[in-house]
Design an enzyme around this catalytic site. Structure first.
Site, PDB file in Angstrom:
ATOM      1  N   ARG A 135     -11.259   9.023  20.504  1.00  0.00           N
ATOM      2  CA  ARG A 135     -10.998   8.815  21.930  1.00  0.00           C
ATOM      3  C   ARG A 135     -11.014  10.153  22.666  1.00  0.00           C
ATOM      4  NH1 ARG A 135      -6.413   4.697  20.144  1.00  0.00           N
ATOM      5  NH2 ARG A 135      -6.469   6.230  18.488  1.00  0.00           N
ATOM      6  N   ARG A 138      -2.582  -2.062  -3.478  1.00  0.00           N
ATOM      7  CA  ARG A 138      -3.782  -1.271  -3.255  1.00  0.00           C
ATOM      8  C   ARG A 138      -3.710  -0.060  -4.185  1.00  0.00           C
ATOM      9  NH1 ARG A 138      -6.111   1.205   2.363  1.00  0.00           N
ATOM     10  NH2 ARG A 138      -8.107   1.736   1.462  1.00  0.00           N
ATOM     11  N   GLU A 177      -8.117  -5.174   5.065  1.00  0.00           N
ATOM     12  CA  GLU A 177      -7.960  -4.838   3.655  1.00  0.00           C
ATOM     13  C   GLU A 177      -6.782  -5.588   3.027  1.00  0.00           C
ATOM     14  OE1 GLU A 177      -8.380  -0.873   5.141  1.00  0.00           O
ATOM     15  OE2 GLU A 177      -9.570  -0.312   3.404  1.00  0.00           O
ATOM     16  N   GLY A 217     -15.705   1.845  14.544  1.00  0.00           N
ATOM     17  CA  GLY A 217     -16.711   0.774  14.470  1.00  0.00           C
ATOM     18  C   GLY A 217     -16.306  -0.446  15.284  1.00  0.00           C
ATOM     19  N   HIS A 261     -13.078   3.029   0.091  1.00  0.00           N
ATOM     20  CA  HIS A 261     -13.034   1.968   1.113  1.00  0.00           C
ATOM     21  C   HIS A 261     -13.635   0.693   0.534  1.00  0.00           C
ATOM     22  CE1 HIS A 261     -13.371   5.212   4.488  1.00  0.00           C
ATOM     23  NE2 HIS A 261     -12.113   4.895   4.315  1.00  0.00           N
ATOM     24  N   ARG A 298     -12.916  15.444   7.536  1.00  0.00           N
ATOM     25  CA  ARG A 298     -13.676  15.768   6.321  1.00  0.00           C
ATOM     26  C   ARG A 298     -15.123  16.077   6.669  1.00  0.00           C
ATOM     27  NH1 ARG A 298     -12.034  10.474   3.363  1.00  0.00           N
ATOM     28  NH2 ARG A 298      -9.788  10.686   3.556  1.00  0.00           N
ATOM     29  N   ASN A 316       0.873  -1.169   0.000  1.00  0.00           N
ATOM     30  CA  ASN A 316       0.000   0.000   0.000  1.00  0.00           C
ATOM     31  C   ASN A 316       0.914   1.224   0.000  1.00  0.00           C
ATOM     32  OD1 ASN A 316      -1.857   1.994   0.476  1.00  0.00           O
ATOM     33  ND2 ASN A 316      -2.671   1.110   2.371  1.00  0.00           N
ATOM     34  N   HIS A 327     -18.268   1.623   7.866  1.00  0.00           N
ATOM     35  CA  HIS A 327     -16.797   1.657   8.005  1.00  0.00           C
ATOM     36  C   HIS A 327     -16.467   2.992   8.652  1.00  0.00           C
ATOM     37  CE1 HIS A 327     -12.542   0.994   6.524  1.00  0.00           C
ATOM     38  NE2 HIS A 327     -12.541   2.275   6.829  1.00  0.00           N
TER      39      HIS A 327
END
Ligand code: ADP
Length: 399
Positions: free
Chosen positions: A285, A91, A385, A333, A180, A241, A7, A208
């Site tokens: 967190r 990827r 992934e 998640g 994703h 975002r 990746n 996700h």
């Protein structure tokens, strides 16, 4: 067979070597600051000590050579010969509107990846550099490109077309792609197996929720809709975002601030989302802590996040005409019981019920959270992934 998964980012390279006999990770690691002074390789072989070295990497080709050297090293290595690497899976962010699935890299595939530089300016150039670095460092090996946009290619035109003049779709491929994709594909298929759903007809919503966040609706593992669009900016509220905004916001801020459209897009990509609303951090967190302490900005951010998420779940439940399972994955998640509980409380009116004890005890592992009488199954399924890329790559070398 062993598959190397890469990746590549503009100055980084993450890798995993996976033994496909039992899908175990033999080694994984990271090259950082490629092309920048202070480059460093961190190599983590399974069952051995982590090996870290600061060494000059002037480009990705050098990085790939160093990765192979680490994998073959008599002390830190996990293989004896380069021949043990059966193929390399890469990827790749964007495959444009013509690539619908993973493919063996050839001149045409490289041309498509290059054609999509404008659509994925941060990732596609780095992804291509990584592929070419492997071709140079290990000539003759099969390289497979696994695209983040492939899963979204399952959408029908009514889901992927924007209601704008046709010419922009025809000339520039302006449509919704979804991102994703490797994760949504992997998790929705795992959900069909894990939750014993009909492999052809099982209706799954995957949330996700990481730094980047997106949601998908699928039937039998085929994407029906997903929240990211032409770029990963559309959809849910994310770490930094904005997700969905009225496009006129771009013009309004640009004019009011006397900045460029690129500047405004940069604000929406990097300075918005949970970081902007909470004023605390983009990290859940920190936001959760501030929320519990009564920080009103953190409370607003959390409520807005949940509001957007359940709005999409409601929409997808309708698009699917009912849902068999809702699955949570990625950082928040997999590790965020508070977000999962808040979402499921919203859905109680649909007959969704979860076992709060199980929810509180589930961190980064597969688990069913719903009670047997829940109308929709709710589960946590960790995404993987790299494994998804390795499985896809293996298909090509086994043919
Ligand atoms: P990405 O791959 O998009 O960078 P991740 O999937 O790693 O992101 O998710 C990162 C997010 O997961 C961060 O916001 C982080 O705070 C959150 N996260 C990790 N652990 C926890 C936890 N125990 N509780 C809540 N959120 C968590």
């Amino acid at each position: 067979m062993k598959i190397l998964v890469l990746n590549c980012g503009s100055s980084s390279l993450k890798y995993q070597l996976i033994d496909m006999e039992d899908e175990s990770v033999l080694a994984k690691g990271l090259c950082e600051r490629i092309g920048i002074p202070g480059s460093r390789l961190t190599h983590r072989p399974a069952g051995k000590d982590t090996y870290e070295v600061e060494v000059e990497m002037k480009d990705h080709r050098v990085a790939v050579e160093l990765v192979m050297k680490a994998l073959l090293d008599p002390v830190h290595g996990v293989i004896h010969s380069e021949d043990e690497v059966g193929a390399i899976g890469h990827r790749v962010l964007h495959g444009g509107k013509d690539i619908t699935q993973s493919c063996v890299v050839d001149a045409n595939v490289k041309w498509v990846i290059r054609e999509c530089f404008d659509l994925g300016p941060l990732h596609n150039p780095a992804n291509l550099i990584g592929i070419e670095a492997c071709e140079a460092a290990m000539p003759g090996k099969v390289n497979v490109a696994v695209f983040d946009t492939s899963f979204g290619m399952g959408m029908k035109p009514e889901a992927y077309r924007y209601a704008i003049p046709d010419e922009y779709y025809e000339k520039y491929g302006v449509r919704r792609y979804g991102f994703h994709g490797t994760s949504h594909d992997f998790v929705s298929h795992e959900a069909l197996k894990y939750l014993d759903l009909d492999p052809e007809k099982g209706k799954v919503i995957v949330c996700h929720l990481g730094n980047g966040a997106s949601i998908s609706a699928s039937v039998g593992g085929v994407c029906v809709d997903t929240s990211m669009g032409l770029t990963p900016l559309e959809g849910l509220i994310m770490g930094t975002r904005s997700g969905d905004v009225d496009p006129a916001v771009v013009q309004y801020i640009t004019n009011k601030e006397g900045i460029t459209v690129d500047d405004t897009l940069n604000i929406l990509n990097k300075k918005s989302g949970m970081a902007a609303l909470s004023g605390v951090s983009s990290d859940f967190r920190d936001i959760e802590k501030a929320y519990k302490e009564g920080n009103e900005h953190a409370i607003l951010a959390m409520h807005a996040y949940i509001h957007r998420l359940v709005k999409y779940i409601g929409a997808y439940n309708t698009i699917l005409k009912g849902t068999d399972a809702i699955v949570f994955t990625a950082g928040v998640g997999e590790n965020g019981p508070m977000v999962r509980r808040m979402v499921c409380e919203y859905l109680e009116f649909l007959g969704v019920k979860i076992d709060e004890e199980k929810n509180l005890a589930t961190f980064g592992k597969q688990a069913v959270l719903s009670t047997p009488d829940s109308t929709i199954k709710v589960a946590v399924i960790p995404t993987n992934e790299e494994l998804a890329i390795a499985r896809d790559t293996l298909r090509f070398v086994q043919q």
